[in-house]
Scaffold this motif. Structure first.
Motif, PDB file in Angstrom:
ATOM      1  N   ASN A   6      54.852  26.469  36.695  1.00 39.90           N
ATOM      2  CA  ASN A   6      55.687  27.663  36.542  1.00 39.90           C
ATOM      3  C   ASN A   6      54.888  28.901  36.149  1.00 39.90           C
ATOM      4  OD1 ASN A   6      58.104  26.382  37.194  1.00 39.90           O
ATOM      5  ND2 ASN A   6      58.385  25.646  35.097  1.00 39.90           N
ATOM      6  N   ILE A   7      53.603  28.764  35.917  1.00 39.61           N
ATOM      7  CA  ILE A   7      52.773  29.905  35.512  1.00 39.61           C
ATOM      8  C   ILE A   7      52.213  30.589  36.758  1.00 39.61           C
ATOM      9  CG2 ILE A   7      50.671  30.615  34.336  1.00 39.61           C
ATOM     10  CD1 ILE A   7      51.161  28.393  32.328  1.00 39.61           C
ATOM     11  N   ALA A   8      52.385  31.899  36.834  1.00 35.89           N
ATOM     12  CA  ALA A   8      51.832  32.680  37.943  1.00 35.89           C
ATOM     13  C   ALA A   8      50.442  33.208  37.607  1.00 35.89           C
ATOM     14  CB  ALA A   8      52.764  33.832  38.295  1.00 35.89           C
ATOM     15  N   ILE A   9      50.289  33.755  36.406  1.00 33.31           N
ATOM     16  CA  ILE A   9      49.022  34.350  35.983  1.00 33.31           C
ATOM     17  C   ILE A   9      48.775  34.001  34.525  1.00 33.31           C
ATOM     18  CG2 ILE A   9      47.747  36.508  35.639  1.00 33.31           C
ATOM     19  CD1 ILE A   9      49.618  37.769  37.767  1.00 33.31           C
ATOM     20  N   GLU A  10      47.546  33.645  34.231  1.00 35.64           N
ATOM     21  CA  GLU A  10      47.176  33.394  32.834  1.00 35.64           C
ATOM     22  C   GLU A  10      45.764  33.902  32.589  1.00 35.64           C
ATOM     23  OE1 GLU A  10      47.082  29.865  29.438  1.00 35.64           O
ATOM     24  OE2 GLU A  10      47.586  29.378  31.521  1.00 35.64           O
ATOM     25  N   LEU A  11      45.601  34.677  31.526  1.00 31.44           N
ATOM     26  CA  LEU A  11      44.295  35.158  31.096  1.00 31.44           C
ATOM     27  C   LEU A  11      44.032  34.649  29.689  1.00 31.44           C
ATOM     28  CD1 LEU A  11      45.277  37.326  33.307  1.00 31.44           C
ATOM     29  CD2 LEU A  11      43.635  38.863  32.221  1.00 31.44           C
ATOM     30  N   ASN A  12      42.891  34.013  29.501  1.00 32.80           N
ATOM     31  CA  ASN A  12      42.504  33.500  28.188  1.00 32.80           C
ATOM     32  C   ASN A  12      41.245  34.202  27.701  1.00 32.80           C
ATOM     33  OD1 ASN A  12      44.616  31.750  28.072  1.00 32.80           O
ATOM     34  ND2 ASN A  12      43.449  29.916  28.604  1.00 32.80           N
ATOM     35  N   SER A  13      41.386  35.002  26.647  1.00 33.14           N
ATOM     36  CA  SER A  13      40.258  35.682  25.998  1.00 33.14           C
ATOM     37  C   SER A  13      39.397  36.445  27.009  1.00 33.14           C
ATOM     38  CB  SER A  13      39.395  34.674  25.230  1.00 33.14           C
ATOM     39  OG  SER A  13      40.167  33.976  24.275  1.00 33.14           O
ATOM     40  N   VAL A  14      40.054  37.201  27.869  1.00 29.19           N
ATOM     41  CA  VAL A  14      39.357  37.913  28.943  1.00 29.19           C
ATOM     42  C   VAL A  14      38.880  39.286  28.466  1.00 29.19           C
ATOM     43  CG1 VAL A  14      39.632  38.989  31.205  1.00 29.19           C
ATOM     44  CG2 VAL A  14      40.544  36.705  30.798  1.00 29.19           C
ATOM     45  N   SER A  15      37.620  39.567  28.726  1.00 23.64           N
ATOM     46  CA  SER A  15      37.045  40.885  28.457  1.00 23.64           C
ATOM     47  C   SER A  15      36.299  41.351  29.694  1.00 23.64           C
ATOM     48  CB  SER A  15      36.089  40.839  27.260  1.00 23.64           C
ATOM     49  OG  SER A  15      36.771  40.508  26.064  1.00 23.64           O
ATOM     50  N   LYS A  16      36.242  42.655  29.851  1.00 17.86           N
ATOM     51  CA  LYS A  16      35.481  43.252  30.951  1.00 17.86           C
ATOM     52  C   LYS A  16      34.733  44.463  30.425  1.00 17.86           C
ATOM     53  CE  LYS A  16      33.929  44.070  35.087  1.00 17.86           C
ATOM     54  NZ  LYS A  16      32.871  43.201  35.653  1.00 17.86           N
ATOM     55  N   SER A  17      33.392  44.425  30.565  1.00 21.28           N
ATOM     56  CA  SER A  17      32.553  45.519  30.070  1.00 21.28           C
ATOM     57  C   SER A  17      31.780  46.144  31.219  1.00 21.28           C
ATOM     58  CB  SER A  17      31.575  45.002  29.012  1.00 21.28           C
ATOM     59  OG  SER A  17      32.265  44.454  27.903  1.00 21.28           O
ATOM     60  N   TYR A  18      31.513  47.434  31.085  1.00 18.49           N
ATOM     61  CA  TYR A  18      30.715  48.167  32.059  1.00 18.49           C
ATOM     62  C   TYR A  18      29.522  48.801  31.346  1.00 18.49           C
ATOM     63  CZ  TYR A  18      35.067  47.996  34.761  1.00 18.49           C
ATOM     64  OH  TYR A  18      36.197  47.589  35.409  1.00 18.49           O
ATOM     65  N   LYS A  19      28.364  48.776  31.998  1.00 19.76           N
ATOM     66  CA  LYS A  19      27.233  49.516  31.474  1.00 19.76           C
ATOM     67  C   LYS A  19      27.380  50.992  31.829  1.00 19.76           C
ATOM     68  CE  LYS A  19      23.769  45.815  31.444  1.00 19.76           C
ATOM     69  NZ  LYS A  19      22.446  45.385  31.957  1.00 19.76           N
ATOM     70  N   LEU A  20      27.021  51.846  30.912  1.00 20.48           N
ATOM     71  CA  LEU A  20      27.107  53.291  31.121  1.00 20.48           C
ATOM     72  C   LEU A  20      25.704  53.820  31.413  1.00 20.48           C
ATOM     73  CD1 LEU A  20      29.555  54.185  28.190  1.00 20.48           C
ATOM     74  CD2 LEU A  20      30.104  53.666  30.574  1.00 20.48           C
ATOM     75  N   TYR A  21      25.440  54.091  32.704  1.00 25.04           N
ATOM     76  CA  TYR A  21      24.123  54.559  33.122  1.00 25.04           C
ATOM     77  C   TYR A  21      24.070  56.081  33.098  1.00 25.04           C
ATOM     78  CZ  TYR A  21      23.606  49.781  34.868  1.00 25.04           C
ATOM     79  OH  TYR A  21      23.544  48.417  34.976  1.00 25.04           O
ATOM     80  N   PRO A  22      22.933  56.643  32.689  1.00 25.10           N
ATOM     81  CA  PRO A  22      22.818  58.111  32.678  1.00 25.10           C
ATOM     82  C   PRO A  22      22.678  58.716  34.066  1.00 25.10           C
ATOM     83  CG  PRO A  22      20.756  57.097  31.973  1.00 25.10           C
ATOM     84  CD  PRO A  22      21.753  55.988  32.086  1.00 25.10           C
TER      85      PRO A  22
END
Length: 467
Positions: A6-22
């Motif tokens: 019955n579960i469509a979507i599940e996220l467990n402890s999800v993180s998303k990081s981006y590097k910031l380039y000059p």
């Protein structure tokens, strides 16, 4: 990670990081690994930005979820993780079913192909045979109403035309999960109305799971049952859509501070028939008001012969040190109720309290919204002039609707106090207090009107005569 059917979507402890380039050069050097072998290796690593920070979400099949948040809150990143366009920096994502996304007008279309060719390519990609493509092609052509433009390369299309083509193509086949990111904001009112009707039919017929990102609160209230609010990559609040919208609007327009929001972030676990997480009391504390539906907490105050309902949990935008709402009630003649009958009398009564001695010229407003969050009536008062020369001054204001002409349904009410000014200048006047969507009432049809499906009963007088 759950694997429940019955579960469509599940996220467990999800993180998303981006590097910031000059600069683009710095990005190329880092991506190609040159920094490790040249002198760049001794430099400090590039700073990172966490678009999503340790998110936990569980969404069941068939649920309709609104995603709220300011630009940069992480909404689009979340959708792109679900579509697997992005890979999470940490955590696990489970998606159960075929996903169809509407995030950017024209994405996936070849700019040199005509509208017809792009439609065909999209349907072939979805494993449809020639007969199925021909049947669906007619539906798409009828919906987009682009005529001869379908023979032109899509690189010649405007954003509105691309939005039409992309929306029609993506919704021609019922997916298991439909993701929509601000697509309904493109196009004219006629197209948006067609999109709303198409989404409603698609969701009801296919029972697909819907995730809608929108800055339009009326769209979120119209399509969604539940919502969650993202801020700086964290979930601030989740739960029933109406309550989340109220708190988000208050944050955007009222007195909730950024510090308070970040101090009370919560993860989201939407389950059917569950009690949802509630935002911390630090966000708003108004102990003088109690919800109508919770009779155990209702407190009555007798004022001029009326028992006024007080409630907490209201959404108050701004806190004036001059005038404020103190209580509110609704009545049918002399009986206190929050259920009215169309074409019968209705009364709205509230008290205001003066916190400062002064002379006041006020205009009051009562705004009524339908169950989809659309404003159906904005009722303004005339000038109320009064002097306050003592402490604890209270004033009673009453609005009579003789009769109430709304059709059947559930409605919410906002109250506001402004400095008096001509109506055309109302938005620029000082606002003393506003309680946003903080009270609800129901309208039922008179027995004699039950065969009439009308949102509003307009008064009129018929005449018949021989010419």
């Amino acid at each position: 990670m759950s694997n429940h059917k019955n579960i469509a979507i599940e996220l467990n402890s999800v993180s998303k990081s981006y590097k910031l380039y000059p600069s683009p050069l710095s990005q190329a050097v880092d991506v190609l690994g040159f920094r490790k072998v040249f002198f760049w290796k001794n430099q400090n690593p590039y700073p990172t930005h966490k678009a999503l920070n340790n998110i936990d979400i569980k969404i069941l099949k068939g649920q309709k979820i609104g995603i709220l948040g300011r630009n940069g809150a992480g909404k689009s990143t979340l959708l792109k993780l679900i579509t697997k366009n992005y890979i999470p920096s940490s955590g696990k994502i489970f998606v159960n079913g075929k996903v169809q996304s509407l995030m950017d007008a024209g994405v996936g279309f070849h700019p040199d192909y005509t509208g017809y060719e792009n439609i065909s390519a999209s349907l072939i990609y979805n494993d449809l045979d020639k007969k199925q493509i021909n049947n669906i092609m007619d539906d798409i052509i009828d919906f987009v109403e682009l005529g001869d433009y379908l023979h032109q390369p899509v690189k010649t299309y405007s954003n509105g035309m691309l939005a039409r083509l992309g929306f029609a193509t993506a919704t021609a086949i019922a997916p298991d999960i439909l993701l929509i990111d601000e697509v309904l904001s493109a196009g004219d009112a006629y197209f948006i109305a067609k999109c709303r009707s198409r989404i409603t039919k698609l969701v009801e017929k296919s029972k697909c799971t819907l995730l809608l990102v929108s800055h339009s609160m009326s769209q979120v209230l119209e399509f969604c049952d539940y919502a969650f609010w993202l801020n700086n990559g964290k979930i601030v609040q989740s739960g029933e859509v109406f309550q989340v919208v109220k708190k988000y609007e208050e944050f955007m327009n009222g007195e909730i501070s950024e510090k308070d929001v970040l101090a009370n972030t919560k993860n989201m676990n939407i389950e059917k028939n569950n009690n949802f997480n509630k935002i911390s009391n630090k966000l708003i504390q108004e102990p003088n008001f109690v919800p109508f539906k919770d009779s155990s907490k209702i407190k009555h105050i007798n004022f001029n012969g009326f028992n006024f309902i007080e409630r907490d949990g209201i959404s108050r935008w701004g806190k004036s040190n001059s005038l404020k709402f103190n209580s509110f009630t609704m009545a049918n003649n002399n009986k206190q109720i929050n259920e009215f009958i169309s074409m019968k009398n209705a009364r709205f009564l509230f008290t205001i309290k003066a916190l400062k001695k002064n002379s006041y010229n006020c205009r009051y407003a009562i705004c009524i919204y339908d169950s989809n969050g659309k404003l159906v009536s904005d009722i303004l008062s005339g000038n109320d002039s009064f002097n306050v020369d003592k402490d604890d001054y209270e004033r009673l204001i009453e609005l009579q609707l003789i009769p109430i002409q709304l059709g059947s349904g559930e409605y919410s009410v906002s109250l506001s106090i402004h400095d008096y000014a001509p109506i055309e200048l109302l938005n620029s006047t000082k606002r003393y207090d506003l309680l946003n969507r903080s009270f609800t009432f129901t309208v039922k049809l008179n027995e004699s009107f039950e065969c009439i499906n009308s949102a509003f009963f307009h008064p009129g007088q018929w005449q018949f005569r021989k010419l």
